[in-house]
Design a protein around this motif. Structure first.
Motif, PDB file in Angstrom:
ATOM      1  N   MET A   1      31.704  30.245 -84.293  1.00 11.49           N
ATOM      2  CA  MET A   1      30.548  30.087 -84.907  1.00 11.49           C
ATOM      3  C   MET A   1      30.549  28.805 -85.683  1.00 11.49           C
ATOM      4  N   ILE A   2      29.218  28.048 -84.940  1.00  9.36           N
ATOM      5  CA  ILE A   2      29.249  26.758 -85.837  1.00  9.36           C
ATOM      6  C   ILE A   2      28.427  26.985 -86.746  1.00  9.36           C
ATOM      7  N   PRO A   3      28.228  26.209 -88.144  1.00 13.21           N
ATOM      8  CA  PRO A   3      26.760  26.953 -88.730  1.00 13.21           C
ATOM      9  C   PRO A   3      25.721  25.345 -88.773  1.00 13.21           C
ATOM     10  N   VAL A   4      24.413  25.614 -88.311  1.00  9.16           N
ATOM     11  CA  VAL A   4      24.020  24.834 -87.775  1.00  9.16           C
ATOM     12  C   VAL A   4      23.057  24.889 -89.549  1.00  9.16           C
ATOM     13  N   CYS A   5      22.137  25.755 -90.007  1.00  5.64           N
ATOM     14  CA  CYS A   5      21.523  25.636 -91.598  1.00  5.64           C
ATOM     15  C   CYS A   5      21.061  26.878 -92.006  1.00  5.64           C
ATOM     16  N   PRO A   6      20.732  27.130 -93.490  1.00  4.07           N
ATOM     17  CA  PRO A   6      20.372  27.603 -93.986  1.00  4.07           C
ATOM     18  C   PRO A   6      18.896  27.658 -93.353  1.00  4.07           C
ATOM     19  N   LEU A   7      18.777  29.203 -93.532  1.00  5.21           N
ATOM     20  CA  LEU A   7      17.554  30.013 -92.146  1.00  5.21           C
ATOM     21  C   LEU A   7      16.085  28.988 -92.698  1.00  5.21           C
ATOM     22  N   ASP A   8      16.082  29.083 -93.810  1.00  5.58           N
ATOM     23  CA  ASP A   8      14.786  29.062 -94.896  1.00  5.58           C
ATOM     24  C   ASP A   8      14.908  27.589 -94.299  1.00  5.58           C
ATOM     25  N   ASP A   9      15.962  26.182 -94.181  1.00  2.68           N
ATOM     26  CA  ASP A   9      15.793  25.066 -94.549  1.00  2.68           C
ATOM     27  C   ASP A   9      15.050  24.696 -92.202  1.00  2.68           C
ATOM     28  N   LEU A  10      14.913  25.723 -91.635  1.00  3.71           N
ATOM     29  CA  LEU A  10      14.042  25.675 -90.203  1.00  3.71           C
ATOM     30  C   LEU A  10      12.786  26.293 -90.238  1.00  3.71           C
ATOM     31  N   PRO A  11      11.650  25.858 -90.026  1.00  2.00           N
ATOM     32  CA  PRO A  11      10.671  26.822 -90.224  1.00  2.00           C
ATOM     33  C   PRO A  11      10.476  26.960 -89.758  1.00  2.00           C
ATOM     34  N   PRO A  12       9.641  28.177 -88.473  1.00  2.00           N
ATOM     35  CA  PRO A  12       9.237  28.256 -87.649  1.00  2.00           C
ATOM     36  C   PRO A  12       7.947  27.056 -87.336  1.00  2.00           C
ATOM     37  N   GLY A  13       8.200  27.224 -85.691  1.00  2.00           N
ATOM     38  CA  GLY A  13       7.924  25.934 -84.579  1.00  2.00           C
ATOM     39  C   GLY A  13       8.383  24.917 -85.300  1.00  2.00           C
ATOM     40  N   GLU A  14       9.912  24.858 -85.215  1.00  2.00           N
ATOM     41  CA  GLU A  14      10.599  23.386 -85.376  1.00  2.00           C
ATOM     42  C   GLU A  14      12.021  23.805 -85.126  1.00  2.00           C
ATOM     43  N   SER A  15      12.377  22.662 -84.676  1.00  2.00           N
ATOM     44  CA  SER A  15      13.936  22.779 -84.334  1.00  2.00           C
ATOM     45  C   SER A  15      15.449  22.232 -85.154  1.00  2.00           C
ATOM     46  N   HIS A  16      16.546  22.096 -84.823  1.00  2.00           N
ATOM     47  CA  HIS A  16      17.441  21.566 -85.429  1.00  2.00           C
ATOM     48  C   HIS A  16      19.020  21.118 -84.097  1.00  2.00           C
ATOM     49  N   ARG A  17      18.801  19.899 -84.128  1.00  2.00           N
ATOM     50  CA  ARG A  17      19.950  19.334 -83.230  1.00  2.00           C
ATOM     51  C   ARG A  17      20.897  19.539 -83.869  1.00  2.00           C
ATOM     52  N   LEU A  18      22.123  19.496 -83.726  1.00  2.00           N
ATOM     53  CA  LEU A  18      23.820  19.460 -83.507  1.00  2.00           C
ATOM     54  C   LEU A  18      24.333  18.979 -82.437  1.00  2.00           C
ATOM     55  N   ASP A  19      24.419  17.456 -83.228  1.00  2.00           N
ATOM     56  CA  ASP A  19      25.504  16.161 -82.307  1.00  2.00           C
ATOM     57  C   ASP A  19      27.177  17.231 -82.352  1.00  2.00           C
ATOM     58  N   LEU A  20      27.377  17.809 -80.297  1.00  2.00           N
ATOM     59  CA  LEU A  20      28.152  18.442 -80.320  1.00  2.00           C
ATOM     60  C   LEU A  20      28.090  17.432 -78.955  1.00  2.00           C
ATOM     61  N   THR A  21      29.372  18.227 -78.375  1.00  2.00           N
ATOM     62  CA  THR A  21      29.159  18.142 -76.896  1.00  2.00           C
ATOM     63  C   THR A  21      29.937  18.946 -76.199  1.00  2.00           C
ATOM     64  N   PRO A  22      28.221  18.998 -75.672  1.00  2.00           N
ATOM     65  CA  PRO A  22      27.169  18.745 -75.085  1.00  2.00           C
ATOM     66  C   PRO A  22      26.146  19.456 -76.732  1.00  2.00           C
ATOM     67  N   PRO A  23      25.371  18.475 -76.605  1.00  2.00           N
ATOM     68  CA  PRO A  23      24.032  18.849 -77.572  1.00  2.00           C
ATOM     69  C   PRO A  23      23.955  19.752 -78.153  1.00  2.00           C
ATOM     70  N   ILE A  24      23.764  20.536 -78.418  1.00  2.00           N
ATOM     71  CA  ILE A  24      22.595  22.344 -78.815  1.00  2.00           C
ATOM     72  C   ILE A  24      21.851  21.925 -79.467  1.00  2.00           C
ATOM     73  N   SER A  25      20.630  22.851 -79.847  1.00  2.00           N
ATOM     74  CA  SER A  25      19.255  22.177 -80.424  1.00  2.00           C
ATOM     75  C   SER A  25      18.744  24.329 -81.086  1.00  2.00           C
ATOM     76  N   VAL A  26      18.642  24.341 -81.937  1.00  2.00           N
ATOM     77  CA  VAL A  26      18.407  25.910 -82.256  1.00  2.00           C
ATOM     78  C   VAL A  26      16.956  25.673 -82.192  1.00  2.00           C
ATOM     79  N   PHE A  27      15.860  26.686 -82.430  1.00  2.00           N
ATOM     80  CA  PHE A  27      14.159  26.857 -82.302  1.00  2.00           C
ATOM     81  C   PHE A  27      14.345  27.967 -82.762  1.00  2.00           C
ATOM     82  N   ARG A  28      13.350  27.916 -84.210  1.00  2.00           N
ATOM     83  CA  ARG A  28      12.461  28.873 -84.106  1.00  2.00           C
ATOM     84  C   ARG A  28      11.138  28.894 -83.721  1.00  2.00           C
TER      85      ARG A  28
END
Length: 105
Positions: A1-28
């Protein structure tokens, strides 16, 4: 498991990009659901995290290809190939991604 960010830091309608290989983004979504996809559009090299979340899809910022957040499949041209999806879990208030080894068909 890769930590992304606290749930409260990702508001609805937003995304967070992880600079991995390949990059992965989390969408709320606006409904608060969490999804993770490979970040790069399969039509052209663009970050899906820079796109727009509408209902349960993300629209690529370059040519408006839309990818279903649940399946990774595009719903119209110009993209024809799906992006990989990844399981998302929240542990102790922190979003985590579980990278998938399965590629879309």
């Amino acid at each position: 498991m890769i930590p992304v960010c606290p749930l409260d830091d990702l508001p609805p309608g937003e995304s967070h990009r992880l600079d991995l290989t390949p990059p992965i983004s989390v969408f709320r979504t606006d409904d608060g659901e969490l999804y993770a996809l490979d970040d790069t559009c399969t039509h052209q090299d663009a970050s899906l995290a820079d796109g727009w979340i509408e209902e349960c899809a993300v629209e690529c910022p370059l040519h408006a290809s839309r990818f279903d957040l649940r399946t990774g499949k595009p719903d119209g041209l110009p993209a024809k190939v799906a992006v990989r999806t990844h399981p998302v879990v929240v542990v102790d208030g922190v979003i985590h991604v579980v990278p998938s080894g399965e590629f879309p068909h």
